[in-house]
Motif scaffolding. Structure first.
Motif: not given
Length: 85
Positions: A16, A19-20, A22-24, A51-52, A54-55, A57
């Motif tokens: 998680t 994932s956060m 690498m968000k941008g 979060r799937d 998003e960006a 991922s």
């Protein structure tokens, strides 16, 4: 494209966090994890499922032992969806 694997993911805190972080970022992010504890694997899957997409991922959590690998006829070595059925 970046792939990250956590072989003992627990509830998915590391994945998680990746994932956060690498968000941008540009490109795709593939997150993979495994855990022997069904409750921990379920928690990781639930956290990452939110979060799937998003960006770019995508995640896959497996229920099993990542150190031993796939062992024929061992019921714990399967995807979480198969374990719930």
């Amino acid at each position: 494209s970046l792939s990250v694997c956590d072989p003992a993911c627990g509830s998915g805190n590391f994945l998680t966090g990746v994932s956060m972080a690498m968000k941008g970022a540009r490109g795709t992010l593939a997150l993979h994890g495994a855990d022997l504890d069904p409750l921990a694997a379920w928690a990781a899957e639930a956290a990452l499922r939110s979060r799937d997409g998003e960006a770019g991922s995508a995640s896959q959590i497996r229920l099993g032992d990542s150190l031993v690998g796939s062992i024929p006829d061992v019921p714990h070595d399967r995807s979480l969806a198969e374990a719930i059925e």
